[in-house]
Design a protein around this motif. Sequence first.
Motif, PDB file in Angstrom:
ATOM      1  N   GLY A 299      81.823 -35.397  43.247  1.00  0.00           N
ATOM      2  CA  GLY A 299      80.914 -34.621  42.410  1.00  0.00           C
ATOM      3  C   GLY A 299      81.560 -33.383  41.818  1.00  0.00           C
ATOM      4  O   GLY A 299      81.258 -32.993  40.685  1.00  0.00           O
ATOM      5  N   LYS A 300      82.456 -32.759  42.572  1.00  0.00           N
ATOM      6  CA  LYS A 300      83.139 -31.550  42.081  1.00  0.00           C
ATOM      7  C   LYS A 300      84.035 -31.834  40.884  1.00  0.00           C
ATOM      8  O   LYS A 300      84.198 -30.982  40.009  1.00  0.00           O
ATOM      9  CB  LYS A 300      84.010 -30.944  43.196  1.00  0.00           C
ATOM     10  CG  LYS A 300      83.264 -30.315  44.346  1.00  0.00           C
ATOM     11  CD  LYS A 300      84.282 -29.839  45.388  1.00  0.00           C
ATOM     12  CE  LYS A 300      83.613 -29.380  46.658  1.00  0.00           C
ATOM     13  NZ  LYS A 300      84.602 -28.995  47.694  1.00  0.00           N
ATOM     14  N   THR A 301      84.625 -33.017  40.869  1.00  0.00           N
ATOM     15  CA  THR A 301      85.693 -33.286  39.908  1.00  0.00           C
ATOM     16  C   THR A 301      85.352 -34.342  38.866  1.00  0.00           C
ATOM     17  O   THR A 301      86.176 -34.626  37.992  1.00  0.00           O
ATOM     18  CB  THR A 301      86.967 -33.733  40.654  1.00  0.00           C
ATOM     19  OG1 THR A 301      86.649 -34.855  41.496  1.00  0.00           O
ATOM     20  CG2 THR A 301      87.487 -32.603  41.539  1.00  0.00           C
TER      21      THR A 301
ATOM     22  N   TYR B  25      77.493 -38.187  45.202  1.00  0.00           N
ATOM     23  CA  TYR B  25      77.742 -37.098  44.240  1.00  0.00           C
ATOM     24  C   TYR B  25      77.467 -35.726  44.863  1.00  0.00           C
ATOM     25  O   TYR B  25      78.274 -34.807  44.773  1.00  0.00           O
ATOM     26  CB  TYR B  25      76.892 -37.299  42.991  1.00  0.00           C
ATOM     27  CG  TYR B  25      77.441 -36.574  41.779  1.00  0.00           C
ATOM     28  CD1 TYR B  25      78.418 -37.162  40.972  1.00  0.00           C
ATOM     29  CD2 TYR B  25      76.996 -35.312  41.432  1.00  0.00           C
ATOM     30  CE1 TYR B  25      78.934 -36.501  39.864  1.00  0.00           C
ATOM     31  CE2 TYR B  25      77.501 -34.639  40.320  1.00  0.00           C
ATOM     32  CZ  TYR B  25      78.473 -35.233  39.546  1.00  0.00           C
ATOM     33  OH  TYR B  25      78.981 -34.566  38.453  1.00  0.00           O
ATOM     34  N   GLY B  26      76.291 -35.576  45.473  1.00  0.00           N
ATOM     35  CA  GLY B  26      75.994 -34.365  46.225  1.00  0.00           C
ATOM     36  C   GLY B  26      76.075 -34.660  47.711  1.00  0.00           C
ATOM     37  O   GLY B  26      75.964 -35.815  48.138  1.00  0.00           O
ATOM     38  N   THR B  27      76.292 -33.632  48.516  1.00  0.00           N
ATOM     39  CA  THR B  27      76.336 -33.842  49.957  1.00  0.00           C
ATOM     40  C   THR B  27      74.938 -34.164  50.478  1.00  0.00           C
ATOM     41  O   THR B  27      73.942 -33.600  50.002  1.00  0.00           O
ATOM     42  CB  THR B  27      76.866 -32.602  50.685  1.00  0.00           C
ATOM     43  OG1 THR B  27      76.041 -31.472  50.373  1.00  0.00           O
ATOM     44  CG2 THR B  27      78.296 -32.296  50.268  1.00  0.00           C
ATOM     45  N   LEU B  28      74.863 -35.076  51.424  1.00  0.00           N
ATOM     46  CA  LEU B  28      73.596 -35.401  52.065  1.00  0.00           C
ATOM     47  C   LEU B  28      73.076 -34.144  52.756  1.00  0.00           C
ATOM     48  O   LEU B  28      73.760 -33.565  53.603  1.00  0.00           O
ATOM     49  CB  LEU B  28      73.790 -36.534  53.063  1.00  0.00           C
ATOM     50  CG  LEU B  28      72.557 -37.003  53.828  1.00  0.00           C
ATOM     51  CD1 LEU B  28      71.520 -37.572  52.881  1.00  0.00           C
ATOM     52  CD2 LEU B  28      72.951 -38.028  54.881  1.00  0.00           C
ATOM     53  N   SER B  29      71.872 -33.707  52.390  1.00  0.00           N
ATOM     54  CA  SER B  29      71.381 -32.395  52.831  1.00  0.00           C
ATOM     55  C   SER B  29      69.938 -32.466  53.281  1.00  0.00           C
ATOM     56  O   SER B  29      69.097 -33.067  52.596  1.00  0.00           O
ATOM     57  CB  SER B  29      71.487 -31.374  51.685  1.00  0.00           C
ATOM     58  OG  SER B  29      72.826 -31.271  51.223  1.00  0.00           O
ATOM     59  N   ALA B  30      69.635 -31.859  54.403  1.00  0.00           N
ATOM     60  CA  ALA B  30      68.252 -31.750  54.862  1.00  0.00           C
ATOM     61  C   ALA B  30      67.527 -30.715  54.018  1.00  0.00           C
ATOM     62  O   ALA B  30      68.090 -29.673  53.665  1.00  0.00           O
ATOM     63  CB  ALA B  30      68.217 -31.343  56.331  1.00  0.00           C
ATOM     64  N   VAL B  31      66.271 -30.994  53.690  1.00  0.00           N
ATOM     65  CA  VAL B  31      65.473 -30.028  52.935  1.00  0.00           C
ATOM     66  C   VAL B  31      65.390 -28.698  53.684  1.00  0.00           C
ATOM     67  O   VAL B  31      65.429 -27.619  53.076  1.00  0.00           O
ATOM     68  CB  VAL B  31      64.065 -30.601  52.663  1.00  0.00           C
ATOM     69  CG1 VAL B  31      63.115 -29.529  52.157  1.00  0.00           C
ATOM     70  CG2 VAL B  31      64.155 -31.738  51.648  1.00  0.00           C
ATOM     71  N   ASN B  32      65.330 -28.746  55.021  1.00  0.00           N
ATOM     72  CA  ASN B  32      65.216 -27.490  55.777  1.00  0.00           C
ATOM     73  C   ASN B  32      66.527 -26.726  55.865  1.00  0.00           C
ATOM     74  O   ASN B  32      66.595 -25.671  56.520  1.00  0.00           O
ATOM     75  CB  ASN B  32      64.615 -27.733  57.164  1.00  0.00           C
ATOM     76  CG  ASN B  32      65.459 -28.633  58.047  1.00  0.00           C
ATOM     77  OD1 ASN B  32      66.653 -28.806  57.827  1.00  0.00           O
ATOM     78  ND2 ASN B  32      64.832 -29.216  59.064  1.00  0.00           N
TER      79      ASN B  32
END
Length: 280
Positions: free
Chosen positions: A232-234, A170-177
């Motif tokens: 997730g966008k749509t 749903y959301g892009t895999l993202s590093a906290v930093n």
Amino acid sequence: MNKHTFSLEDLKDYLGFGVAGNFANHLGEAGEADGFSQIQTKEKDAPKGLFPFYIPNHNSFLGEFPICNNTINHNEIEQLQVEAEVALICDFKYKEGKLLDIVPQYFSAFNDCSNRIQNDKKLSTKKNWGKASKGISSEFIKIDEFTQKGVLDKFHIASFVRRDGILQDYGTLSAVNSYSYFFEQLKTWMIEKFNAQEDCGPLEELSPLIQNIEGKKGLLIAAGATAYTEFGKTNFLKKGDEVFIYVYNAHFHSYQDIINDISGGDVHLSQCSKLHQIVE
């Protein structure tokens, strides 16, 4: 890794605020960019501001405790989106009408679920439509130090929706930093905003909302939502959807570990905060 459990009753004595625009592209994808166009920031990629989603005993919708561990209240909202974030449980120092310090103590997975079609001008009205309009993991991880040298720098955010048995990112895999502002920079920025943010566009003046903070346990800060995948966008949430948000140590667990856990595999996620909600 030191994990801690906060009950929902514990969290009712914390003030809840979110950071708006702390991941590149999120506001545009969420349809919020136009509303924030009048907000000027000191740096191009700086967050836009802070917004309240829960103020204990407030005489408005903000006084309704919105957080749940296992469900999301759909409330017949046509355009409801997951917002996968890191939540920070913080101590504070407040004196003579000013917030002097914020001390992050724990972090967890958080769903700052949002209503995209309200016509009210304030962002806060899209963030709390009553009970179970937010989500937080029951697993909180102790922050050793809120700097790039600390363990939180190694964590990633992953989010999924399972619909009709099919799992979708749903959301892009993202590093906290990869937050625009985090660690000391975010902390300094938040202290300034709590004391000086004015009523402008979709944001409220904050100082009146924290004037009774001294008797409270602390601040719950949602640090900002990741960008969305194409799904997730749509795709807005439907009743029966399952939401999964993982904040996990990517130096210790793999992405495949997360998928295996969702699938019911025997995975011991010792360095992870997991949120699983069903949309009802």
